[in-house]
Write a protein that holds these residues in place. Structure first.
Motif, PDB file in Angstrom:
ATOM      1  N   SER A   1       0.845  -1.198   0.000  1.00 16.54           N
ATOM      2  CA  SER A   1       0.000   0.000   0.000  1.00 16.54           C
ATOM      3  C   SER A   1       0.876   1.240   0.000  1.00 16.54           C
ATOM      4  CB  SER A   1      -0.918   0.023   1.221  1.00 16.54           C
ATOM      5  OG  SER A   1      -1.555   1.283   1.347  1.00 16.54           O
TER       6      SER A   1
ATOM      7  N   ASP B   1       0.083   4.006   1.368  1.00 17.78           N
ATOM      8  CA  ASP B   1      -0.266   4.800   2.544  1.00 17.78           C
ATOM      9  C   ASP B   1       0.977   5.090   3.391  1.00 17.78           C
ATOM     10  OD1 ASP B   1      -1.193   5.309   5.406  1.00 17.78           O
ATOM     11  OD2 ASP B   1      -3.126   5.191   4.385  1.00 17.78           O
TER      12      ASP B   1
ATOM     13  N   ASP C   1      -8.429   4.090   4.859  1.00 18.34           N
ATOM     14  CA  ASP C   1      -7.191   3.694   5.529  1.00 18.34           C
ATOM     15  C   ASP C   1      -6.391   4.920   5.962  1.00 18.34           C
ATOM     16  OD1 ASP C   1      -7.809   1.037   5.123  1.00 18.34           O
ATOM     17  OD2 ASP C   1      -6.510   0.806   3.381  1.00 18.34           O
ATOM     18  N   PHE C   2      -6.328   5.904   5.087  1.00 17.85           N
ATOM     19  CA  PHE C   2      -5.565   7.116   5.408  1.00 17.85           C
ATOM     20  C   PHE C   2      -6.108   7.782   6.670  1.00 17.85           C
ATOM     21  CE2 PHE C   2      -4.870  11.677   5.264  1.00 17.85           C
ATOM     22  CZ  PHE C   2      -3.502  11.753   5.061  1.00 17.85           C
TER      23      PHE C   2
ATOM     24  N   THR D   1       2.526  13.649   5.024  1.00 21.44           N
ATOM     25  CA  THR D   1       1.341  12.940   4.520  1.00 21.44           C
ATOM     26  C   THR D   1       0.571  13.762   3.490  1.00 21.44           C
ATOM     27  OG1 THR D   1      -0.048  13.781   6.324  1.00 21.44           O
ATOM     28  CG2 THR D   1       1.087  11.683   6.694  1.00 21.44           C
TER      29      THR D   1
ATOM     30  N   LEU E   1      -8.569   3.256   0.221  1.00 19.21           N
ATOM     31  CA  LEU E   1      -7.328   3.933   0.603  1.00 19.21           C
ATOM     32  C   LEU E   1      -7.615   5.193   1.411  1.00 19.21           C
ATOM     33  CD1 LEU E   1      -5.000   3.666  -2.546  1.00 19.21           C
ATOM     34  CD2 LEU E   1      -4.785   2.442  -0.371  1.00 19.21           C
TER      35      LEU E   1
END
Length: 365
Positions: free
Chosen positions: A300, A302, A359-360, A333, A356
């Protein structure tokens, strides 16, 4: 100048200890054309980018982005360069021989603690590590609390090594005082061999050796994710000066990896086929490591900010880092979030991009 020299000297000294993956030194996988056709049929020049990687399925986002043309779609002429270990790759990044690379998580954090101008802008993978033992010892060694007096083979400063040492301390087993013995070897292949010879009780390994474990006659005692859920591993590391000079370039880079993630999630067989071009391991192991229901490797882009902060604390607890630096200042980020927002704007129905984003919000805020 003294600080820079100190960092470079440390990189050289660590080059034999931060081993990840396998392969040959600084070998290019080729370059793409320096122009790209846009929607109107005209041509636009691509920005050259040198990307360092290790020969591991953990780095499949690079491979997919290169082979499927996602880098080119984002205006990047990507050249992939193979390195044998993380320290070698970070050395090349600091020397501006490569622009970016995923060279573990320990290496960029250690170098940053010593003054290197490193920014983490995204991820590559998590999981992918395990502790193995002989089958007749499984019932005993599946529990971290039973490692007092045991010998464990490891590769110093690998992700598994740092997390396992931290878990021992949390379990009240202080290996620094002799409660357990840590045997440092040069590779996961060597730790596995030490286990099979009976010179250690358990061994720490990572992909693709995790998938090979049962065929090697050993058993997985525990996965690293059992000790550190959603653990952080290889990070996208760039020089802070390069990020500041052209943040849009890095947003495009992360967008290419986001597209690669979507492909990896939806194209099982072709992803394995692409990975096999860069990782010379039997495809059955690549498939098992990447897609098996029991596999813990998750690729990923991330940044996993929260897990990176936790990993930094473990490195301090285990004595690998002595620093009062606020590592959060070296985790960016924003670049990834902007790239992800653009992908969602362009493809609002894409479920992988929505996942995603979820998840972030869990992993970075």
């Amino acid at each position: 100048m003294k600080k820079i020299l100190s960092v470079l000297m440390m990189v050289v000294l660590m080059a034999t200890t931060l081993l990840t993956g396998c392969g040959q030194k600084a070998e290019t996988q080729g370059a793409s054309e320096a122009v790209q056709a846009n929607a109107s049929g005209s041509q636009k020049e691509l920005q050259k980018m040198n990307i360092g990687y290790l020969a591991s399925p953990e780095h499949l986002l690079y491979f997919v982005a290169k082979e499927k043309g996602f880098f080119e779609e984002e205006g990047i002429d990507a050249n992939l360069f193979l390195f044998t270990n993380s320290a070698e790759g970070l050395n090349a990044t600091i020397a501006k021989k490569v622009d970016v690379g995923s060279f573990g998580v320990s290496a960029p954090l250690v170098f940053t603690a010593k003054g290197a101008d490193i920014q983490v802008i995204g991820g590559q993978n998590s999981g992918a590590c395990a502790l193995v033992c002989m089958p007749d010892r499984y019932d005993e060694l599946k529990d971290i609390n039973n490692y007092k007096g045991k010998k464990v083979a490891t590769v110093r400063l690998s992700t598994a090594d740092v997390i396992f040492r931290g878990a021992l301390i949390d379990a009240g087993i202080d290996y620094r005082k002799g409660d357990a013995e840590i045997i440092e070897l040069e590779s996961p292949a060597a730790t596995m061999e030490a286990l099979k010879k009976g010179t250690v009780d358990a061994a720490l390994i990572w992909t693709p050796y995790v998938a090979m474990a049962e065929d090697q006659g050993v058993k997985i005692g525990m996965y690293i994710t059992d000790l550190f859920e959603n653990n952080v591993c290889c990070r996208q590391a760039v020089l802070g000066s390069e990020l500041e000079a052209n943040p849009e370039r890095w947003e495009s880079f992360m967008a290419a990896l986001i597209k690669a993630y979507d492909f990896y999630m939806t194209n099982h067989e072709e992803t394995v086929e692409i990975t096999s071009k860069y990782v010379k391991v039997d495809k059955k192991y690549l498939d098992k490591e990447t897609y098996d229901a029991d596999a813990t490797m998750v690729c990923s882009p991330d940044p996993l900010r929260n897990s990176t902060l936790k990993y930094w604390d473990i490195m301090k607890k285990t004595g690998f880092i002595e620093s009062e630096l606020d590592i959060d200042e070296h985790i960016n980020t924003d670049v990834y979030k902007k790239a992800l927002d653009r992908m969602i704007s362009e493809y609002p129905d894409n479920e992988n991009y929505k996942a995603l984003l979820n998840d972030f919000e869990m992993n970075n805020i």
